[in-house]
Scaffold this active site. Structure first.
Site, PDB file in Angstrom:
ATOM      1  N   VAL A  78       0.845  -1.198   0.000  1.00 62.48           N
ATOM      2  CA  VAL A  78       0.000   0.000   0.000  1.00 62.48           C
ATOM      3  C   VAL A  78       0.884   1.254   0.000  1.00 62.48           C
ATOM      4  O   VAL A  78       0.580   2.248  -0.653  1.00 62.48           O
ATOM      5  CB  VAL A  78      -0.926  -0.004   1.232  1.00 62.48           C
ATOM      6  CG1 VAL A  78      -1.749   1.284   1.319  1.00 62.48           C
ATOM      7  CG2 VAL A  78      -1.842  -1.223   1.213  1.00 62.48           C
TER       8      VAL A  78
ATOM      9  N   HIS B 196      -0.314   3.356  -9.724  1.00 59.99           N
ATOM     10  CA  HIS B 196      -1.100   4.106  -8.743  1.00 59.99           C
ATOM     11  C   HIS B 196      -0.485   5.502  -8.632  1.00 59.99           C
ATOM     12  O   HIS B 196       0.318   5.789  -7.747  1.00 59.99           O
ATOM     13  CB  HIS B 196      -1.085   3.398  -7.383  1.00 59.99           C
ATOM     14  CG  HIS B 196      -1.672   4.256  -6.294  1.00 59.99           C
ATOM     15  ND1 HIS B 196      -3.011   4.535  -6.215  1.00 59.99           N
ATOM     16  CD2 HIS B 196      -1.105   4.923  -5.266  1.00 59.99           C
ATOM     17  CE1 HIS B 196      -3.238   5.328  -5.180  1.00 59.99           C
ATOM     18  NE2 HIS B 196      -2.097   5.580  -4.595  1.00 59.99           N
TER      19      HIS B 196
ATOM     20  N   ASN C 258       3.345   4.128  -0.661  1.00 61.74           N
ATOM     21  CA  ASN C 258       3.707   4.687  -1.965  1.00 61.74           C
ATOM     22  C   ASN C 258       5.195   4.939  -2.150  1.00 61.74           C
ATOM     23  O   ASN C 258       5.878   5.191  -1.172  1.00 61.74           O
ATOM     24  CB  ASN C 258       2.950   6.007  -2.171  1.00 61.74           C
ATOM     25  CG  ASN C 258       1.550   5.735  -2.644  1.00 61.74           C
ATOM     26  OD1 ASN C 258       1.308   4.834  -3.420  1.00 61.74           O
ATOM     27  ND2 ASN C 258       0.608   6.546  -2.155  1.00 61.74           N
TER      28      ASN C 258
ATOM     29  N   ASP D 125      -8.377   3.365  -6.140  1.00 61.79           N
ATOM     30  CA  ASP D 125      -8.645   4.055  -7.413  1.00 61.79           C
ATOM     31  C   ASP D 125      -9.897   3.472  -8.072  1.00 61.79           C
ATOM     32  O   ASP D 125     -10.740   4.209  -8.580  1.00 61.79           O
ATOM     33  CB  ASP D 125      -7.435   3.907  -8.335  1.00 61.79           C
ATOM     34  CG  ASP D 125      -6.152   4.350  -7.646  1.00 61.79           C
ATOM     35  OD1 ASP D 125      -6.030   5.545  -7.367  1.00 61.79           O
ATOM     36  OD2 ASP D 125      -5.310   3.486  -7.354  1.00 61.79           O
TER      37      ASP D 125
HETATM   38  P1  NAX Z   1       1.072   7.603   8.118  1.00 58.50           P
HETATM   39  O1  NAX Z   1       2.263   8.503   8.017  1.00 58.50           O
HETATM   40  O2  NAX Z   1      -0.092   7.998   8.952  1.00 58.50           O
HETATM   41  O3  NAX Z   1       1.541   6.172   8.633  1.00 58.50           O
HETATM   42  C1  NAX Z   1       2.658   5.510   8.102  1.00 58.50           C
HETATM   43  C2  NAX Z   1       3.264   4.735   9.237  1.00 58.50           C
HETATM   44  O4  NAX Z   1       4.315   3.970   8.693  1.00 58.50           O
HETATM   45  C3  NAX Z   1       3.856   5.626  10.327  1.00 58.50           C
HETATM   46  O5  NAX Z   1       3.293   5.286  11.589  1.00 58.50           O
HETATM   47  C4  NAX Z   1       5.352   5.333  10.257  1.00 58.50           C
HETATM   48  O6  NAX Z   1       5.954   5.340  11.542  1.00 58.50           O
HETATM   49  C5  NAX Z   1       5.348   3.939   9.655  1.00 58.50           C
HETATM   50  N1  NAX Z   1       6.596   3.577   8.995  1.00 58.50           N
HETATM   51  C6  NAX Z   1       7.456   4.361   8.300  1.00 58.50           C
HETATM   52  N2  NAX Z   1       8.505   3.647   7.895  1.00 58.50           N
HETATM   53  C7  NAX Z   1       8.304   2.382   8.307  1.00 58.50           C
HETATM   54  C8  NAX Z   1       9.062   1.187   8.202  1.00 58.50           C
HETATM   55  N3  NAX Z   1      10.249   1.157   7.599  1.00 58.50           N
HETATM   56  N4  NAX Z   1       8.549   0.058   8.760  1.00 58.50           N
HETATM   57  C9  NAX Z   1       7.371   0.083   9.413  1.00 58.50           C
HETATM   58  N5  NAX Z   1       6.618   1.185   9.565  1.00 58.50           N
HETATM   59  C10 NAX Z   1       7.086   2.321   9.007  1.00 58.50           C
HETATM   60  O7  NAX Z   1       0.653   7.312   6.622  1.00 58.50           O
HETATM   61  P2  NAX Z   1      -0.722   6.643   6.100  1.00 58.50           P
HETATM   62  O8  NAX Z   1      -1.684   7.708   5.814  1.00 58.50           O
HETATM   63  O9  NAX Z   1      -1.104   5.533   6.996  1.00 58.50           O
HETATM   64  O10 NAX Z   1      -0.242   6.097   4.665  1.00 58.50           O
HETATM   65  C11 NAX Z   1       0.652   5.006   4.560  1.00 58.50           C
HETATM   66  C12 NAX Z   1       1.105   4.856   3.126  1.00 58.50           C
HETATM   67  O11 NAX Z   1       0.005   4.548   2.278  1.00 58.50           O
HETATM   68  C13 NAX Z   1       1.755   6.112   2.525  1.00 58.50           C
HETATM   69  O12 NAX Z   1       2.916   5.712   1.797  1.00 58.50           O
HETATM   70  C14 NAX Z   1       0.692   6.590   1.566  1.00 58.50           C
HETATM   71  O13 NAX Z   1       1.257   7.356   0.511  1.00 58.50           O
HETATM   72  C15 NAX Z   1       0.114   5.290   1.087  1.00 58.50           C
HETATM   73  N6  NAX Z   1      -1.188   5.331   0.434  1.00 58.50           N
HETATM   74  C16 NAX Z   1      -1.408   4.473  -0.577  1.00 58.50           C
HETATM   75  C17 NAX Z   1      -2.609   4.388  -1.219  1.00 58.50           C
HETATM   76  C18 NAX Z   1      -2.848   3.417  -2.337  1.00 58.50           C
HETATM   77  O14 NAX Z   1      -3.929   3.461  -2.935  1.00 58.50           O
HETATM   78  N7  NAX Z   1      -1.923   2.531  -2.688  1.00 58.50           N
HETATM   79  C19 NAX Z   1      -3.722   5.310  -0.875  1.00 58.50           C
HETATM   80  C20 NAX Z   1      -3.597   5.883   0.491  1.00 58.50           C
HETATM   81  C21 NAX Z   1      -2.202   6.260   0.906  1.00 58.50           C
HETATM   82  O15 NAX Z   1      -1.907   7.528   0.390  1.00 58.50           O
END
Ligand code: NAX
Length: 329
Positions: A131, A189, A133, A161
């Site tokens: 998931v 995506h 990005n 999407d």
């Molecule tokens: P958040 O910043 O709220 O949460 C991400 C979490 O990941 C944080 O708690 C952080 O501490 C943790 N993290 C960072 N590096 C890590 C690692 N190496 N190992 C384990 N945990 C780690 O972001 P959130 O809104 O939850 O989004 C998460 C990801 O989903 C982002 O990359 C975002 O861009 C992506 N998305 C993807 C979508 C899709 O359709 N494929 C849509 C929604 C979202 O934008």
């Protein structure tokens, strides 16, 4: 009750994680007779917040939650040990002024380690949904770093999407979302994705005939879907979370449930060369599942205008692959 399955979620204390865990733990994803042991993975500074998430999971007293394992990202093999599903949500979000290429370079190394740890520790039947990005290219990196895991186990999430596109078509046509079928998202995506309205149907008829306004479909509809993530950020002050978690649930359900005859769903998987798309790219296609394995739906036709859209999004995937080629052993 069946034997428990193990499901890892990285980024478990983030906003998508928080919207996702409770739905998995409650039995909504795998069923009320399928216990789940959740493996929650976070970066070390966030482990305290993760304790709070675990407390809340405890406080729900879900009969289907058979246990919680927590691990930090320095101990990924503990986090993925014997897991049947790994949902890779954790990654560093894009910040103001950051180019897509910068984000790819920052998040890429997370996924080399993720791939290696999944190969070393996960269950033999593991399936992985990325998931975080840029999810297609992150998935490509993880897959390349786990060569012993069959390539058909890797997915990047495109269902948000698809759901966005379905909802827009239902609204415009005055029909329900259940009337909209085969709304495939092709490619990446990203803002280049191609929501294939020409092959979608509404109430069993071609969507373009039902809507009756091709220029709205080619311009407004496509742009609305492509830029929906940005619109949510603008309105909410935070990126899509509940809808992203919902799409992750839908993706896993689509993988583990036989697809109804004549229907398909979107996910990015490792291309087998279908439709002339480079073998090995993590590209979104129309898929069907037999409940355990996917197949790419064949014979979908594109007109010249649509083919140019597909070509553009595939070209972007190839550029992303070139940007990270040093991370692809
Ligand atoms: P958040 O910043 O709220 O949460 C991400 C979490 O990941 C944080 O708690 C952080 O501490 C943790 N993290 C960072 N590096 C890590 C690692 N190496 N190992 C384990 N945990 C780690 O972001 P959130 O809104 O939850 O989004 C998460 C990801 O989903 C982002 O990359 C975002 O861009 C992506 N998305 C993807 C979508 C899709 O359709 N494929 C849509 C929604 C979202 O934008």
């Amino acid at each position: 009750m069946k034997a428990p399955i193990r499901v890892a979620v990285t980024g478990a204390a983030g906003q998508i994680g928080y919207a996702l865990l409770f739905r998995i733990a409650s039995g909504q994803l795998f069923g009320k007779d399928q216990p789940v042991i959740l493996h929650l993975v976070e970066v070390p500074p966030v482990m305290g917040a993760l304790d709070g998430v675990e407390m809340e999971l405890d406080d729900c007293a879900f009969p289907t939650l058979a246990g919680v394992v927590k691990a930090d990202s320095d101990h990924l093999e503990d986090g993925f040990a014997d897991c049947n599903f790994v949902l890779c949500v954790g990654s560093v979000p894009r910040k103001a002024g950051m180019e897509r290429g910068d984000l790819i370079r920052i998040n890429g190394p997370i996924f080399t380690n993720t791939g290696k740890a999944i190969q070393a520790a996960a269950a033999k039947d593991v399936r992985i949904v990325v998931v975080g990005n840029p999810c297609n290219t992150n998935c490509l990196i993880a897959m390349a770093n786990a060569p012993d895991i069959p390539r058909d186990r890797w997915y990047a999430m495109m269902m948000l999407d698809e759901n966005r596109a379905v909802s827009q078509l239902a609204k415009k046509s005055g029909m329900t979302v259940a009337d909209v079928k085969n709304m495939t998202i092709w490619g990446n995506h990203s803002a280049t994705q191609y929501p294939d309205f020409y092959n979608a149907t509404i109430g069993g008829k071609p969507a373009a005939d039902v809507i009756g306004d091709e220029s709205w479909l080619q311009d407004t509809f496509i742009e609305t879907v492509q830029k929906r993530g940005a619109a949510v950020i603008q309105a909410r002050g935070a990126s899509s979370a509940a809808s992203a978690a919902n799409a992750c649930i839908d993706t896993v359900k689509n993988i583990i449930t036989p697809t109804p005859a004549g229907e398909s769903f979107s996910a990015a998987i490792c291309s087998d060369g279908s439709y002339g798309i480079d073998e090995g790219l993590i590209c979104s296609f129309p898929l069907t599942s037999d409940g355990s394995n996917w197949s790419i739906k064949q014979g979908v036709k594109q007109n010249e205008w649509a083919q140019a859209k597909v070509d553009a999004t595939v070209a972007e995937l190839k550029e992303e692959r070139d940007t990270v080629k040093d991370l692809l052993p």
